[in-house]
Design a protein around this motif. Structure first.
Motif, short mmCIF file in Angstrom:
data_model
loop_
_atom_site.label_atom_id
_atom_site.label_comp_id
_atom_site.label_asym_id
_atom_site.label_seq_id
_atom_site.Cartn_x
_atom_site.Cartn_y
_atom_site.Cartn_z
N PRO A 73 1.04 -0.73 0.26
CA PRO A 73 0.17 -0.07 0.13
C PRO A 73 0.71 1.18 -0.10
CG PRO A 73 -0.17 -0.69 2.33
CD PRO A 73 0.80 -2.17 1.60
N LYS A 74 1.95 0.72 0.22
CA LYS A 74 3.30 2.46 0.49
C LYS A 74 3.19 3.11 -1.19
CE LYS A 74 5.89 0.58 3.60
NZ LYS A 74 7.70 0.62 3.92
N ALA A 75 2.93 2.98 -2.24
CA ALA A 75 2.89 3.55 -2.83
C ALA A 75 1.97 4.37 -3.48
CB ALA A 75 3.44 2.93 -4.13
N GLY A 110 -7.84 1.35 1.51
CA GLY A 110 -6.95 0.46 1.48
C GLY A 110 -7.02 -0.32 3.07
N GLY A 111 -5.82 -1.19 2.97
CA GLY A 111 -6.43 -1.68 4.55
C GLY A 111 -7.62 -3.19 3.77
N GLU A 112 -8.34 -2.99 4.84
CA GLU A 112 -9.54 -4.27 4.89
C GLU A 112 -10.30 -3.56 4.03
OE1 GLU A 112 -12.67 -2.36 8.67
OE2 GLU A 112 -11.75 -4.40 8.72
N ASN A 113 -10.47 -2.31 3.54
CA ASN A 113 -10.85 -1.51 2.53
C ASN A 113 -10.54 -2.09 1.48
OD1 ASN A 113 -13.33 -1.25 4.40
ND2 ASN A 113 -12.00 0.28 4.71
N GLY A 162 -13.64 -17.53 4.37
CA GLY A 162 -14.33 -16.69 5.76
C GLY A 162 -13.88 -15.32 6.09
N GLY A 163 -13.60 -14.46 4.62
CA GLY A 163 -13.80 -13.55 4.59
C GLY A 163 -14.67 -12.88 3.46
N ASP A 164 -14.47 -11.55 3.74
CA ASP A 164 -15.66 -10.33 2.72
C ASP A 164 -15.85 -10.86 1.04
OD1 ASP A 164 -13.51 -8.75 2.69
OD2 ASP A 164 -14.72 -7.43 3.79
N VAL A 223 -16.97 -0.53 -1.41
CA VAL A 223 -16.07 0.09 -0.95
C VAL A 223 -15.93 0.92 -2.01
CG1 VAL A 223 -13.02 0.31 -1.61
CG2 VAL A 223 -14.21 -1.61 -0.42
N ILE A 224 -16.30 1.11 -2.89
CA ILE A 224 -16.35 2.11 -4.41
C ILE A 224 -17.26 3.12 -3.47
CG2 ILE A 224 -16.41 2.86 -6.56
CD1 ILE A 224 -15.55 0.25 -7.15
N VAL A 225 -18.20 2.93 -3.64
CA VAL A 225 -19.57 3.16 -3.36
C VAL A 225 -19.25 4.76 -1.64
CG1 VAL A 225 -21.91 3.14 -2.00
CG2 VAL A 225 -21.05 2.47 -4.51
N ASP A 226 -18.85 3.95 -0.94
CA ASP A 226 -18.75 4.14 0.29
C ASP A 226 -17.42 5.84 0.17
OD1 ASP A 226 -20.19 2.65 1.43
OD2 ASP A 226 -18.42 1.90 2.81
N ALA A 227 -16.43 5.74 -0.84
CA ALA A 227 -15.49 5.89 -1.38
C ALA A 227 -15.45 7.79 -2.18
CB ALA A 227 -14.23 5.94 -1.39
N LEU A 228 -16.52 7.51 -3.07
CA LEU A 228 -17.07 8.49 -3.45
C LEU A 228 -18.29 8.61 -4.31
CD1 LEU A 228 -14.96 6.78 -7.48
CD2 LEU A 228 -14.24 8.21 -5.76
#
Length: 309
Positions: free
Chosen positions: A257-259, A273-276, A287-289, A303-308
């Motif tokens: 994720p650093k870049a 990033g991260g879990e999103n 077992g994940g989303d 994720v896209i809708v929440d951010a934009l």
């Protein structure tokens, strides 16, 4: 600064083959996506060995001896196609597999060409993924084509199970249609002026095209995460993000994720990033989303809708 922070992606690891019941069809699937499709269509009639592990960048994958043995023993091998598995032909040959190899991309809609930045890095015209974008599964219409190809291959290898494969494929088609409608509805809630996307690499073109989002750019302006980039690529992308009024830069689950974080800081926008993080080249762990194709697409959309939005 951003270029210095960009690190190489993690290498893929092979899946461990497991023995299925004697009366089940032995299927080896290359990627997490086609493995999920094979499980959905095959149900209890197949045993699926998945070569690529979840949440691992597939571009540097190197089959292990266990992978080669699984290929040798398979009744059916399923690949994504469109050059996404450049190692597969040699692996199949080395394994001595003489059965069916199914190109799940056969008949799918393909995005043509490469971006100008990528062409500049490969002046001889040679690209690892050929002339088309291999990330075809990000369009549910293509997912339906892939599922149909897998159904036909399973029925050919196991005619006695053909009716079951067809029934499960029809049911899965209906799920994919509902998913497609849901994504369209969710994306429609984003103001049109904000439907602009920047990611780690160019993996989401089919999704963006289908749902009317604009591709502004990627940190690695290529379909392949191992492609070289230049400082000019990143300087131009920062300027493009500012000029377009992009609200967020999306990191991907299989890439460092650093870049993305550095680019977002330079451009003055948020990094997601991260879990999103978005799932671009791989599904997530069990077992994940995002452990199936459908849950992955729902995760990415939210994720896209929440951010934009």
């Amino acid at each position: 600064m951003i270029l210095a922070l960009l690190t190489s992606a993690a290498c893929g690891g092979g899946g461990e083959p497991a023995e299925g019941a004697a009366d089940t069809l032995s299927v080896v699937a290359t990627t997490t996506q086609v493995a999920d499709f094979a499980r959905q269509i095959g149900g209890g009639a197949v045993h699926v060995t998945q070569l690529l592990r979840p949440n691992v960048d597939p571009h540097d994958f190197d089959p292990s001896p266990a992978d080669l043995q699984a290929l040798a023993d398979a009744d059916v091998i399923v690949e994504n196609g469109v050059g996404f598995e450049p190692w597969l032909d040699e692996a199949v040959s080395s394994a001595g597999h003489a059965g069916e190899v199914v190109d799940a991309s056969r008949g799918a809609h393909l995005r043509e060409g490469h971006h100008e930045e990528e062409a500049a890095e490969h002046p001889d015209g040679e690209h690892e993924h050929g002339e088309h974008d291999p990330h075809i599964w990000h369009d549910p219409a293509n997912a339906k084509v892939m599922a149909a190809n897998i159904e036909q291959a399973l029925a050919k290898a196991d005619p006695s199970g053909a009716a079951g494969y067809a029934q499960r494929r029809r049911a899965y088609d209906a799920e994919l249609d509902r998913l497609d409608d849901w994504i369209e509805q969710r994306i429609s809630t984003i103001p049109r002026s904000d439907r602009k996307v920047v990611t780690n690499h160019d993996a989401f073109g089919y999704y963006l095209d289908r749902y009317g989002l604009t591709y502004v750019g990627a940190i690695i302006p290529s379909f392949d995460t191992s492609a070289e980039i230049t400082g000019k690529n990143l300087t131009d992308l920062v300027a493009g993000v500012k000029n377009a009024g992009v609200k967020a830069i999306f990191s991907e689950s299989t890439l460092p994720p650093k870049a993305a974080q550095a680019l977002a800081a330079e451009a003055g926008v948020q990094v997601v990033g991260g879990e999103n993080a978005l799932y671009g080249d791989s599904l997530g762990p069990a077992g994940g989303d995002a452990d199936t194709y459908i849950t992955m697409m729902r995760h990415n959309t939210e994720v896209i809708v929440d951010a934009l939005g």
